[in-house]
Scaffold this active site. Structure first.
Site, PDB file in Angstrom:
ATOM      1  CD  GLU A  68      -1.645  -2.374   1.805  1.00 53.23           C
ATOM      2  OE1 GLU A  68      -2.520  -3.237   1.997  1.00 53.23           O
ATOM      3  OE2 GLU A  68      -0.439  -2.541   2.128  1.00 53.23           O
ATOM      4  CG  PHE A 130      -9.435  -9.052  12.033  1.00 53.48           C
ATOM      5  CD1 PHE A 130      -8.184  -9.434  12.497  1.00 53.48           C
ATOM      6  CD2 PHE A 130      -9.717  -9.157  10.670  1.00 53.48           C
ATOM      7  CE1 PHE A 130      -7.223  -9.923  11.615  1.00 53.48           C
ATOM      8  CE2 PHE A 130      -8.765  -9.656   9.793  1.00 53.48           C
ATOM      9  CZ  PHE A 130      -7.513 -10.032  10.263  1.00 53.48           C
ATOM     10  CD  GLN A 131      -7.120  -6.842   8.161  1.00 53.66           C
ATOM     11  OE1 GLN A 131      -8.052  -6.671   7.368  1.00 53.66           O
ATOM     12  NE2 GLN A 131      -5.949  -7.341   7.773  1.00 53.66           N
ATOM     13  CE  LYS A 180     -17.342  -6.697   4.170  1.00 58.56           C
ATOM     14  NZ  LYS A 180     -16.696  -7.980   4.569  1.00 58.56           N
ATOM     15  CG  MET A 488      22.786  13.455   1.705  1.00 57.18           C
ATOM     16  SD  MET A 488      23.907  14.498   0.734  1.00 57.18           S
ATOM     17  CE  MET A 488      22.905  14.818  -0.721  1.00 57.18           C
TER      18      MET A 488
END
Length: 578
Positions: A68, A130-131, A180, A488
């Site tokens: 993602e 959950f999640q 959802k 760097m």
């Protein structure tokens, strides 16, 4: 930025058979209605209703990324290259949190992006389901606006508002959190295009009195300078800037984000200013008597030590975001407005200043302090690598970078004559940005060559997206500046930490980039000396059906100069090892 308000489709008014749609259908229908053509996404449980709807959609390109974070970078690159907002679709919990780095990157550089995140059903929010993650709370500091949809009847309006906010005024990322049940419930689809937010009305026209003051200062200046930032590119004001600079014959220096906003082949161009800017740009900034800042925010990497920044100049600042004006540097003539509208208004009133002596000084600086490409017959100098890429592509490529030495060398030695051609994480400095952003740029601009100039450190942060690039046959040319270290970081450790190279050397941990590319199905080449470099570039440019990885083994301890040390003023540059 291209506004979504003018989108027109033949099916904006739903028929009686499609008047009642579920939230997933409303989302897809609205995206198509406002002319979104590409989504970068990754499925998961909370957004399965949307992905089920996408199964039968063939006129909306969904790109399955492998992580993602890369999806948000790809949407960012798509937006910078096309001028249209990037779109991301991910699931709840880790799906949303994985986009945070990309959202913050877009926020710092004012890039329009709309991120749709799945969420647990509304009756489970706050129960540690959950999640579940409070993605609205997490992203509030790094979004221009965000929404949690709690009523499906508001979904269409929220989607249209999200795109309006992301693309208008000072652009930026917007997040829409979709529980959802909100993408399963049904309501009537209106197809209403008009977006009106009474409390949000960005100022576009500059104040006439301030414009007159700016024109007067420029007309009477002895040593004027235009300092152009990313707002010129985002505001699509490159023609207005070029017309004004050429007519008044005023020198122009650009920020990292402003590269390409003024053609570097023009005699008025001084290249980039700032920490790794050209000597003559930094000296002109220090010595000028009138500084016109256009769509720039006086970033610390540009200004150096503030009390030494352009100390004797009258400062004019044009910006569409009033909060940017006076935030870092006091200005004499603030102008809130759209640079595309304000610049012509100033140009109409300004007279060409008499600055022959100023040009003599600048040209002397250019002659005596040019950017140097060190010579070597045995090893590839990083500066030469960038110059050869510029020559092979005739300066026509979209160049995307990660962050570090290679980023600065790309900014210094690639000749940018076109806008929307240099894509890089300027404000946040995000390693891992380059490769996925290059994918987004290539998908958004299939008719333009795209070169990702990256480091061996940054490339490995999102290297897994080779799978995506191969699957979608994205013909990016990936040029790895392989110096076996975090360049760097190593340079700073050499110059300021007595060469104590703490955890910045990668030699033993680097993979064989050629074999790795080939294992994904990409093409892979390696060059270890200047003679091999030209052959690799020639072969790479002939491949147009898959990504190409070019492993350029460059001088390991080469440093990037000029350099303004931390805490120094712009005119206190270090020009080289001596």
């Amino acid at each position: 930025m291209k506004s979504i308000d003018s989108a027109e489709t033949d099916d904006a008014t739903p028929s009686s058979e499609t008047a009642f749609l579920n939230g997933a259908e409303i989302l897809i229908r609205t995206l198509k209605d406002i002319n979104v053509d590409t989504i970068f996404g990754y499925p998961g449980g909370a957004v399965l209703p949307v992905y089920d709807e996408l199964f039968d959609v063939h006129d909306l390109n969904h790109v399955l990324i492998r992580h993602e974070q890369a999806g948000s970078h790809a949407a960012d690159g798509y937006a910078r290259a096309t001028g249209k907002p990037g779109v991301v679709l991910v699931t709840s919990g880790p799906g949303g949190t994985n986009t945070v780095t990309g959202i913050a990157t877009a926020a710092m550089d004012s890039i329009p992006m709309v991120v749709f995140t799945g969420q647990v059903p509304t009756n489970m929010i706050g129960n540690d389901a959950f999640q579940e993650a409070d993605i609205v709370g997490i992203t509030r500091p790094i979004t221009k606006q965000n929404y949690l949809v709690k009523d499906v009847n508001n979904l269409e309006r929220v989607i249209r508002e999200a795109f309006h906010v992301a693309t208008s005024g000072r652009p930026g990322p917007v997040l829409v959190d979709l529980p959802k049940d909100m993408i399963q419930n049904k309501c009537q689809y209106s197809g209403q295009k008009e977006v009106s937010i009474p409390s949000y009305k960005p100022t576009r026209e500059g104040h006439s009195t301030q414009i007159s003051k700016a024109a007067h200062l420029l007309s009477n200046a002895k040593k004027p300078l235009i300092y152009a930032g990313g707002g010129v590119v985002l505001g699509e004001a490159w023609k207005e800037l070029t017309d004004m600079a050429e007519r008044l014959n005023i020198p122009v220096t650009t920020t990292l984000m402003g590269l390409g906003g003024f053609p570097e082949g023009k005699p008025q161009s001084l290249g980039m200013l700032g920490m790794h800017g050209t000597y003559y740009a930094n000296m002109a900034t220090t010595e000028c008597d009138v500084l016109l800042a256009v769509g720039a925010r006086f970033d610390d990497r540009v200004t150096g030590r503030l009390d030494g920044f352009s100390p004797n100049s009258k400062k004019i600042h044009i910006d569409i975001d009033p909060s940017n004006i006076g935030k870092n540097v006091p200005v004499d003539v603030p102008i809130v407005g759209d640079v595309k509208k304000v610049l012509p208004a100033i140009d109409r009133q300004a007279q060409k200043p008499a600055i022959d002596d100023w040009w003599d000084t600048i040209n002397t600086w250019k002659k005596e302090h040019p950017l140097i490409i060190p010579e070597s017959s045995d090893t590839i100098k990083p500066q030469l690598m960038v110059q050869r890429i510029s020559e092979v592509t005739n300066g026509e490529a979209i160049v995307v970078t990660d962050v570090g030495q290679h980023q600065m060398w790309a900014a210094q030695h690639y000749t940018f004559n076109h806008p929307q051609s240099f894509l890089s994480s300027g404000g946040l400095g995000t390693m891992g940005y380059g490769f996925p952003a290059a994918m987004g740029a290539a998908l958004g601009c299939p008719d333009r060559p795209v070169v990702c100039i990256t480091g061996d450190g940054g490339f490995q942060m999102t290297i897994y997206e080779l799978a995506t690039a191969v699957e979608y046959e994205i013909p990016i040319k990936i040029a790895i500046m392989n110096n076996n270290c975090l360049g760097m970081v190593r340079q700073w450790q050499e110059l300021f930490y007595n060469k104590r190279y703490s955890h910045s050397i990668l030699k033993k941990g680097n993979p064989d980039f050629v074999k790795l590319a080939e294992s994904y199905g990409a093409a892979g080449f390696r060059a270890s000396n200047p003679k091999e470099m030209d052959s690799v570039l020639e072969q790479a440019m002939e491949i147009n059906d898959r990504p190409v990885v070019m492993d350029f083994v460059v001088e390991e301890f080469e440093n990037c100069y000029p350099m303004v040390p931390s805490g120094a003023a712009l005119n206190e540059m270090v020009e080289g090892e001596e």
